[in-house]
Scaffold this motif. Structure first.
Motif, mmCIF file in Angstrom:
data_model
loop_
_atom_site.group_PDB
_atom_site.id
_atom_site.type_symbol
_atom_site.label_atom_id
_atom_site.label_comp_id
_atom_site.label_asym_id
_atom_site.label_seq_id
_atom_site.Cartn_x
_atom_site.Cartn_y
_atom_site.Cartn_z
ATOM 1 N N TYR B 40 0.836 -1.200 0.000
ATOM 2 C CA TYR B 40 0.000 0.000 0.000
ATOM 3 C C TYR B 40 0.867 1.245 0.000
ATOM 4 C CZ TYR B 40 -4.190 2.725 1.172
ATOM 5 O OH TYR B 40 -5.242 3.588 1.154
ATOM 6 N N GLU B 61 3.365 1.014 3.001
ATOM 7 C CA GLU B 61 3.157 -0.110 3.914
ATOM 8 C C GLU B 61 3.628 -1.376 3.231
ATOM 9 O OE1 GLU B 61 -1.035 1.290 5.994
ATOM 10 O OE2 GLU B 61 -0.849 -0.755 5.238
ATOM 11 N N SER B 62 4.447 -2.155 3.922
ATOM 12 C CA SER B 62 4.781 -3.482 3.421
ATOM 13 C C SER B 62 4.196 -4.483 4.391
ATOM 14 C CB SER B 62 6.294 -3.656 3.328
ATOM 15 O OG SER B 62 6.825 -3.848 4.619
ATOM 16 N N ALA B 65 6.446 -3.722 7.578
ATOM 17 C CA ALA B 65 6.836 -2.417 8.105
ATOM 18 C C ALA B 65 6.089 -1.287 7.421
ATOM 19 C CB ALA B 65 8.333 -2.206 7.937
ATOM 20 N N VAL B 66 6.230 -0.111 8.007
ATOM 21 C CA VAL B 66 5.700 1.099 7.400
ATOM 22 C C VAL B 66 6.863 2.068 7.259
ATOM 23 C CG1 VAL B 66 4.183 3.079 7.742
ATOM 24 C CG2 VAL B 66 3.421 0.803 8.368
#
Lengths: 456, 126
Positions: B40, B61-62, B65-66
């Motif tokens: 995202y 976003e992964s 993590a962000v």
């Protein structure tokens, strides 16, 4: 794992590091007057029902029975205002008591928690259907905190604005919760009537919160309000807030009415009143962008990376603190899993037909009482539109309110809520609630009490 | 690690391609690799608004993590890559094709402060 407390030496060395000489100094921000010293503790235990020392099981049971006998058990209750007296089918208590559910905790480990994850997924699906929205989370703490989180989501959408418009009477406890939680953000709350929505909109409005049914029980036309708002400014986030979730079974869903976010309280769905809590916060959203801003856990249905099996998993957790750390979009790190499960079992037990049927009984019985009280001399109904299972009546003389409530008490009936006790501007207004639990005899009895109280 | 020599870089793992007075900004191969699967991207400033070097221009976003994407240079935001909203995985597949933002440069001196490919690589050498 053993629990090993700090040794005296360790405590001393830690105090040296932070620069305090005693534990009392460390906690000196706590006001002295509320500290419980030995003398106060003894006095407290003496005055309370708590035993001074341990008891054998047989003594404890006898003691608890004495304590429980102090509770007032009403034959019938006519108060709602956010917490509702509804029937709970036996399936709910039986199924939640199964050890697979009872002992479970947040299912981080998907491979070990398929059963609970499926239960959450079913709950989300049912809430989404009830709200007419695409996505629901795995629950929030209660309706008031759900409203706070919905407003925070709206703030992310409209960062430069600072006004939240509230349409209809909002539950005063919800407003207090919202004002408290949002205090550092400097948000202005503006309460408006449904008719004046178009004139009240200005470029500072970030969200409109439609209370439906509102605190007085009035059913609002959410769709008309949303249309009026969006016609003026599409970027305003439309939120419906519902404190009586059962009403969703009958009314046009917030999703169908065009809302972006739905929040509410689901205590009505299989959860006892429990002296006011714990309850169950609902949140659901319509679009994908808001899904990424929605707080709390979300369970998804997915396919294994290797193999053909399908399964349930926690998904989209990137908003939460364990991933986002200080950038987290919400402080919600938990949910109401057990109450969520109760609501899921309740909804599944009744089915959509059963839910509609219970909701219809609520409307019919509440209207039966409303029509009875309409004819009482000096009573006037203040709801401007149709009502669900609550309605508000104003009397000229506040003494009548006190007489109604006193006479109800004397007959082991929990009478209407005296709204004047919450806010002096509501003096002389009684809020009545009628559910499927109030049978016709009880309603007639209350009608007679009101009639007599009005003539004394 | 793929670090094309034709681009400029920041210490915060953005790449910059200078096209006249426009800076095209994305994230490096190293950044996408560290983030793992990107799911995202959001929180872009409005097109036409002014951005300041070092300030956030997007949030990625992964699955694990962000991360924030910072403006490599100051200027006016000309465009964002709308394809990424639908297909954020492009940032993993082709980090140097999947640009994130285009900025009209208002402080050309800032370009001198960006790292060369060798300078960026040195950031990782012990």
């Amino acid at each position: 794992m053993d629990y090993i407390p700090h040794s005296d030496e360790e405590i001393q060395s830690m105090m040296q590091v932070v620069g305090v000489s005693s534990l009392e100094d460390l906690f000196d921000t706590v006001p002295r007057c509320i500290l419980l010293d030995d003398a106060k503790a003894k006095a407290f235990f003496k005055s309370s029902a708590l035993p001074m020392q341990g008891m054998a099981e047989i003594e404890l049971k006898a003691h608890m029975n004495i304590v429980a006998a102090g509770n007032k058990i009403y034959r019938s209750m006519f108060q709602g205002a956010g917490s509702y007296w509804h029937f709970i089918p036996a399936t709910v208590d039986y199924l939640v008591s199964r050890s697979e559910f009872w002992t479970s905790y947040t299912p981080y480990q998907a491979e070990r928690s398929q059963g609970y994850l499926q239960a959450i997924f079913e709950y989300q699906s049912m809430v989404a259907e009830l709200a007419g929205m695409k996505y629901s989370n795995a629950s929030l703490h209660d309706g008031a905190t759900a409203l706070v989180d919905a407003i925070i989501m709206a703030i992310f959408q409209n960062k430069k604005r600072g006004t939240v418009m509230i349409v209809g009477q909002i539950n005063p406890f919800y407003l207090t919760a919202a004002k408290t939680a949002l205090m550092p953000r400097n948000i202005t709350f503006k309460q408006v009537d449904p008719e004046t929505v178009p004139q009240a909109i200005n470029e500072d409005v970030l969200a409109v919160v439609i209370c439906n049914p509102d605190f007085f029980g009035t059913i609002l036309d959410t769709a008309a309000i949303v249309n009026a708002v969006k016609a003026k400014d599409k970027s305003i986030v439309a939120i419906q807030c519902t404190t009586e979730a059962l009403s969703l079974a009958l009314l046009k869903s917030p999703g169908a009415a065009g809302c972006d976010i739905f929040v509410g309280e689901a205590q009505s769905l299989g959860i006892p009143m429990c002296f006011g809590g714990p309850a169950l916060g609902l949140i659901a959203v319509m679009d994908n962008k808001l899904l990424h801003k929605m707080p709390g856990r979300i369970v998804g249905f997915t396919k294994e990376t290797s193999g053909d099996r399908y399964g349930f998993t926690l998904t989209l957790t990137a908003r939460e603190q364990h991933i986002r750390r200080e950038k987290a979009l919400s402080n919600i790190c938990s949910n109401e899993a057990l109450n969520m499960l109760r609501a899921a079992i309740y909804m599944a037990s009744l089915g959509s037909t059963g839910l509609c049927h219970v909701a219809e009984i609520n409307v019919k019985r509440a209207n039966y009482l409303k029509n009875k009280l309409r004819d009482v001399n000096g009573f006037s109904i203040i709801n401007k539109g149709p009502t669900f299972n609550e309605f508000a009546i104003k009397v000229d003389d506040d003494a009548v309110v006190k007489r109604v409530i006193k006479e109800c008490e004397a007959n082991d009936i929990l009478g209407p809520l005296d709204l004047g006790s919450l806010d002096s501007k509501w003096a002389g207004i009684m809020l009545f609630c009628v559910t499927e639990m109030n049978d016709v005899d009880a309603i007639n009895e209350l009608g007679t009490i009101c009639l007599e109280a009005s003539t004394k | 690690m793929n670090v094309p020599s034709t681009l400029k870089y920041t210490k915060t793992h953005e790449w910059v391609k200078i096209e006249g007075n426009t800076a095209v900004i994305g994230i490096t191969d190293h950044a996408q690799h560290e983030l793992t699967d990107i799911v995202y991207i959001d929180d872009f400033p409005d097109i036409g608004s002014s951005v300041e070097k070092g300030k956030i221009i997007a949030i990625i976003e992964s699955v694990k993590a962000v991360a924030e994407v910072y403006a490599a240079v100051s200027g006016e935001l000309l465009a964002i890559n709308a394809d990424l909203e639908k297909s954020p995985e492009l940032l993993n597949k082709a980090p140097y094709d999947a640009w994130i933002a285009k900025v009209k440069i208002t402080k050309p001196d800032e370009i001198n402060g960006l790292l060369s490919a060798d300078g960026y690589k040195k950031e990782f050498s012990p």
